[in-house]
Design an enzyme around this catalytic site. Structure first.
Site: not given
Ligand SMILES: *Cc1c(COP(=O)(O)O)cnc(C)c1O
Length: 350
Positions: A42, A136, A252, A300
């Site tokens: 992700k 969650r 800045y 930036m």
């Molecule tokens: C992001 C995520 C992972 C990976 O977690 P890490 O701590 O980066 O290894 C695994 N399972 C779920 C459901 C996640 O959202």
């Protein structure tokens, strides 16, 4: 007829050590024992770039890839079979069910509503998230017997650890809760551990682990230190050098004033690239191990560094940008996850 303009090399570069990334996946797969390791890809592989990382993970042997959003499916599925891509946010609408079906990517069902929606849209293979304490996403343990769950074709039954990077009694409680619910829900594979969860030991690996951070060089638990290698290296070029006189100010709000004459360099790196303002004064870039302190505020697209330790440098010379996600993260009060995922798009060359 005009030829397509040739893009010149960037003044910023992110180098991915593909050998280290593959080695990290294999090490985590080995540490997972009888279980197989998947990969969390992700957020564009935690900022390092799907196009650079996913082929490496695939070639190392990974067959299960997790993203959060449907918008992330296509870039990952360009490298792996779509039915190996799972979407953690699940299906929030009929349109998302349609997209899942059209692409072949697999939703992680998170609620009874999502379960009903997926079945109504035609059902088919899915995964199921059970909340065992992180509060969650996921169905509650008490919802396991619901007919809407029984109607699903569940491949991976999963949960997510809240405190895997600590020695918390919550870890064992979550494992027991997932095992408890597993008897009541028909599924093919069971999964709990993220990167830190793998460090908790083989009892947590079940059938499939889901490492993210550790693949990319993060070390969330001491047990993983010797297994994990750094993956990302960031470098930025000097755009211009100048001599300051005593009293000249930099950047800045004139936040730095030269106490005496000094050589400085303006570097092609800024907060738009993920080099956040919190990494300003007190931090440094490096040239062949020499420390070049940052002067004034991070802009930036630029930072200014003190070239006193390397006065021979000029425009075009490359500096090393510390992106050590285990050390620097502490110094800058950013988590290693944040340090990676803020890496800006301009750094993703490939
Ligand atoms: C992001 C995520 C992972 C990976 O977690 P890490 O701590 O980066 O290894 C695994 N399972 C779920 C459901 C996640 O959202």
């Amino acid at each position: 007829m005009t030829d397509k303009p040739i893009l010149p090399p960037s003044s910023l570069r992110l180098t991915i050590d593909r050998g280290a990334l593959a080695a990290n996946w294999r090490a985590l797969d080995t540490l997972s024992g009888a279980a197989k390791a998947g990969a969390a890809v992700k957020a564009d592989c935690y900022g390092l770039g799907v196009d650079a990382c996913v082929p490496v993970l695939r070639d190392a042997g990974c067959e299960t890839f997790f993203v959060a959003h449907w918008s992330e499916v296509a870039t990952v599925a360009a490298h792996v079979p779509p039915n190996q891509v799972s979407v953690l946010h699940g299906v929030l609408s009929g349109a998302e069910c349609d997209y899942a079906r059209a692409t072949g990517a697999v939703p992680v069902i998170n609620s009874l509503d999502q379960a009903e929606r997926w079945t109504a849209s035609g059902g088919g293979r899915c995964h199921l998230m059970v909340d065992t304490g992180i509060s969650r996403l996921g169905i509650a343990v008490g919802e396991a017997g619901d007919p809407r769950i029984a109607a699903l074709d569940i491949d991976i039954l999963m949960s997510h650890l809240a405190c895997a990077d600590e020695d918390s009694p919550m870890n064992a409680r979550q494992l027991a809760a997932l095992r408890g619910v597993a008897g009541a829900i028909t599924h093919r594979r069971l999964s709990l551990a993220n990167s830190a969860g793998i460090g908790l030991g083989s009892g947590y690996a079940l059938d499939l682990t889901r490492p993210g951070l550790a693949l990319y060089g993060g070390v969330p638990r001491a047990e993983l230190v010797s297994a994990i290698r750094p993956v990302a290296q960031v470098q930025a070029a000097i755009l211009q050098t100048r001599m300051l006189s005593a009293g000249d100010s930099v950047g800045y709000n004139a936040a730095f004033t030269a106490p005496a004459a000094m050589a400085v360099g303006t570097v092609s790196l800024g907060y738009a690239d993920g080099f956040l303002r919190s990494r300003g004064p007190g931090n440094a870039l490096h040239y062949e191990g020499r420390r070049l302190p940052i002067l004034g505020k991070v802009s930036m697209d630029m930072v200014v560094v003190d070239l006193t330790a390397a006065p021979e440098l000029s425009a075009g010379d490359w500096l090393d940008v510390p992106w050590n996600i285990t050390d620097a993260a502490q110094q800058n009060s950013l988590s290693p996850y944040e340090m990676l995922t803020v890496i800006g798009r301009r750094l993703r060359a490939i």
